[in-house]
Design a protein around this motif. Sequence first.
Motif, PDB file in Angstrom:
ATOM      1  N   VAL A   9       0.841  -1.205   0.000  1.00 13.84           N
ATOM      2  CA  VAL A   9       0.000   0.000   0.000  1.00 13.84           C
ATOM      3  C   VAL A   9       0.874   1.251   0.000  1.00 13.84           C
ATOM      4  CG1 VAL A   9      -1.668   1.348   1.350  1.00 13.84           C
ATOM      5  CG2 VAL A   9      -2.024  -1.110   1.024  1.00 13.84           C
ATOM      6  N   LEU A  10       1.887   1.295   0.852  1.00 11.95           N
ATOM      7  CA  LEU A  10       2.784   2.460   0.882  1.00 11.95           C
ATOM      8  C   LEU A  10       3.462   2.654  -0.466  1.00 11.95           C
ATOM      9  CD1 LEU A  10       4.124   4.760   2.488  1.00 11.95           C
ATOM     10  CD2 LEU A  10       5.946   3.127   3.058  1.00 11.95           C
ATOM     11  N   ARG A  11       3.904   1.571  -1.078  1.00  7.35           N
ATOM     12  CA  ARG A  11       4.536   1.658  -2.395  1.00  7.35           C
ATOM     13  C   ARG A  11       3.580   2.264  -3.416  1.00  7.35           C
ATOM     14  NH1 ARG A  11       6.308  -3.603  -5.760  1.00  7.35           N
ATOM     15  NH2 ARG A  11       4.063  -3.759  -5.770  1.00  7.35           N
ATOM     16  N   GLU A  12       2.300   1.871  -3.359  1.00  4.65           N
ATOM     17  CA  GLU A  12       1.329   2.422  -4.308  1.00  4.65           C
ATOM     18  C   GLU A  12       1.024   3.885  -4.002  1.00  4.65           C
ATOM     19  OE1 GLU A  12      -0.454   2.185  -7.804  1.00  4.65           O
ATOM     20  OE2 GLU A  12       0.626   0.516  -6.885  1.00  4.65           O
ATOM     21  N   VAL A  13       0.993   4.255  -2.734  1.00  2.00           N
ATOM     22  CA  VAL A  13       0.818   5.665  -2.362  1.00  2.00           C
ATOM     23  C   VAL A  13       1.962   6.486  -2.956  1.00  2.00           C
ATOM     24  CG1 VAL A  13       0.888   7.287  -0.413  1.00  2.00           C
ATOM     25  CG2 VAL A  13      -0.565   5.247  -0.297  1.00  2.00           C
ATOM     26  N   ALA A  14       3.173   5.965  -2.860  1.00  2.00           N
ATOM     27  CA  ALA A  14       4.333   6.671  -3.419  1.00  2.00           C
ATOM     28  C   ALA A  14       4.206   6.802  -4.936  1.00  2.00           C
ATOM     29  CB  ALA A  14       5.617   5.930  -3.056  1.00  2.00           C
ATOM     30  N   LEU A  56       0.490  14.878  -0.412  1.00  2.00           N
ATOM     31  CA  LEU A  56       1.336  14.232   0.586  1.00  2.00           C
ATOM     32  C   LEU A  56       2.729  14.091   0.022  1.00  2.00           C
ATOM     33  CD1 LEU A  56       1.895  11.051  -0.274  1.00  2.00           C
ATOM     34  CD2 LEU A  56      -0.475  10.847   0.380  1.00  2.00           C
ATOM     35  N   ARG A  57       3.655  13.848   0.924  1.00  2.00           N
ATOM     36  CA  ARG A  57       5.059  13.695   0.531  1.00  2.00           C
ATOM     37  C   ARG A  57       5.667  12.623   1.430  1.00  2.00           C
ATOM     38  NH1 ARG A  57       7.645  18.981   1.503  1.00  2.00           N
ATOM     39  NH2 ARG A  57       7.506  18.300   3.644  1.00  2.00           N
ATOM     40  N   LEU A  58       6.395  11.696   0.833  1.00  2.00           N
ATOM     41  CA  LEU A  58       7.087  10.689   1.628  1.00  2.00           C
ATOM     42  C   LEU A  58       8.229  11.345   2.395  1.00  2.00           C
ATOM     43  CD1 LEU A  58       7.442   7.648  -0.777  1.00  2.00           C
ATOM     44  CD2 LEU A  58       5.826   7.929   1.083  1.00  2.00           C
ATOM     45  N   ARG A  63      10.628   6.991   1.942  1.00  2.00           N
ATOM     46  CA  ARG A  63      11.312   6.687   0.681  1.00  2.00           C
ATOM     47  C   ARG A  63      12.208   5.456   0.834  1.00  2.00           C
ATOM     48  NH1 ARG A  63      11.083  12.153   0.421  1.00  2.00           N
ATOM     49  NH2 ARG A  63      13.131  12.505   1.337  1.00  2.00           N
ATOM     50  N   THR A  64      12.906   5.374   1.945  1.00  2.00           N
ATOM     51  CA  THR A  64      13.783   4.226   2.191  1.00  2.00           C
ATOM     52  C   THR A  64      12.973   2.942   2.274  1.00  2.00           C
ATOM     53  OG1 THR A  64      15.410   5.599   3.325  1.00  2.00           O
ATOM     54  CG2 THR A  64      15.477   3.238   3.789  1.00  2.00           C
ATOM     55  N   LEU A  65      11.853   2.982   2.978  1.00  2.00           N
ATOM     56  CA  LEU A  65      11.023   1.788   3.109  1.00  2.00           C
ATOM     57  C   LEU A  65      10.440   1.385   1.756  1.00  2.00           C
ATOM     58  CD1 LEU A  65       9.981  -0.368   4.969  1.00  2.00           C
ATOM     59  CD2 LEU A  65       8.067   1.128   5.554  1.00  2.00           C
ATOM     60  N   VAL A  66      10.044   2.343   0.947  1.00  2.00           N
ATOM     61  CA  VAL A  66       9.529   2.031  -0.394  1.00  2.00           C
ATOM     62  C   VAL A  66      10.625   1.382  -1.234  1.00  2.00           C
ATOM     63  CG1 VAL A  66       8.719   3.048  -2.572  1.00  2.00           C
ATOM     64  CG2 VAL A  66       7.657   3.716  -0.409  1.00  2.00           C
ATOM     65  N   HIS A  68      13.066  -0.440  -0.178  1.00  2.00           N
ATOM     66  CA  HIS A  68      13.206  -1.822   0.312  1.00  2.00           C
ATOM     67  C   HIS A  68      12.022  -2.668  -0.129  1.00  2.00           C
ATOM     68  CE1 HIS A  68      16.876  -1.349   2.581  1.00  2.00           C
ATOM     69  NE2 HIS A  68      16.393  -0.238   3.129  1.00  2.00           N
ATOM     70  N   ALA A  69      10.836  -2.093  -0.120  1.00  3.34           N
ATOM     71  CA  ALA A  69       9.638  -2.815  -0.573  1.00  3.34           C
ATOM     72  C   ALA A  69       9.777  -3.195  -2.041  1.00  3.34           C
ATOM     73  CB  ALA A  69       8.390  -1.968  -0.341  1.00  3.34           C
ATOM     74  N   GLU A  70      10.325  -2.287  -2.856  1.00  5.08           N
ATOM     75  CA  GLU A  70      10.540  -2.590  -4.280  1.00  5.08           C
ATOM     76  C   GLU A  70      11.471  -3.790  -4.427  1.00  5.08           C
ATOM     77  OE1 GLU A  70       9.221  -1.303  -6.998  1.00  5.08           O
ATOM     78  OE2 GLU A  70       8.142   0.369  -6.096  1.00  5.08           O
ATOM     79  N   THR A  71      12.497  -3.842  -3.612  1.00  3.24           N
ATOM     80  CA  THR A  71      13.446  -4.954  -3.679  1.00  3.24           C
ATOM     81  C   THR A  71      12.787  -6.259  -3.270  1.00  3.24           C
ATOM     82  OG1 THR A  71      15.274  -3.453  -3.184  1.00  3.24           O
ATOM     83  CG2 THR A  71      15.672  -5.799  -2.817  1.00  3.24           C
ATOM     84  N   VAL A  72      12.008  -6.226  -2.208  1.00  5.55           N
ATOM     85  CA  VAL A  72      11.368  -7.427  -1.692  1.00  5.55           C
ATOM     86  C   VAL A  72      10.272  -7.919  -2.622  1.00  5.55           C
ATOM     87  CG1 VAL A  72       9.948  -8.321   0.196  1.00  5.55           C
ATOM     88  CG2 VAL A  72      11.928  -6.893   0.692  1.00  5.55           C
ATOM     89  N   MET A  73       9.533  -6.993  -3.169  1.00  9.30           N
ATOM     90  CA  MET A  73       8.385  -7.375  -3.995  1.00  9.30           C
ATOM     91  C   MET A  73       8.817  -7.475  -5.427  1.00  9.30           C
ATOM     92  SD  MET A  73       5.470  -5.155  -2.198  1.00  9.30           S
ATOM     93  CE  MET A  73       4.935  -5.551  -0.569  1.00  9.30           C
TER      94      MET A  73
END
Length: 73
Positions: A9-14, A56-58, A63-66, A68-73
């Motif tokens: 969800v956070l990745r899609e918000v970004a 909104l702004r990350l 940004r760091t968590l997104v 990492h999420a990109e790497t994991v997913m």
Amino acid sequence: MLRADRMHVLREVARQGSFSAAADALHLTQPAVSRSVAKLERETGLRLVDRLPGRLRLTDAGRTLVEHAETVM
């Protein structure tokens, strides 16, 4: 432990730039997206999103968590 669905969800918000647009893309309601991000913020103990009037702004942590999420997913 961080839940993958909340990171998604956070990745899609970004990607979309708003809770509403992310909700549309994910076929969720805007409040569900907002709650998911808020829960992720509680789980990490970090503010991930700056909620500004009309946008909104990350944060750096968001940004760091997104990334990492990109790497994991």
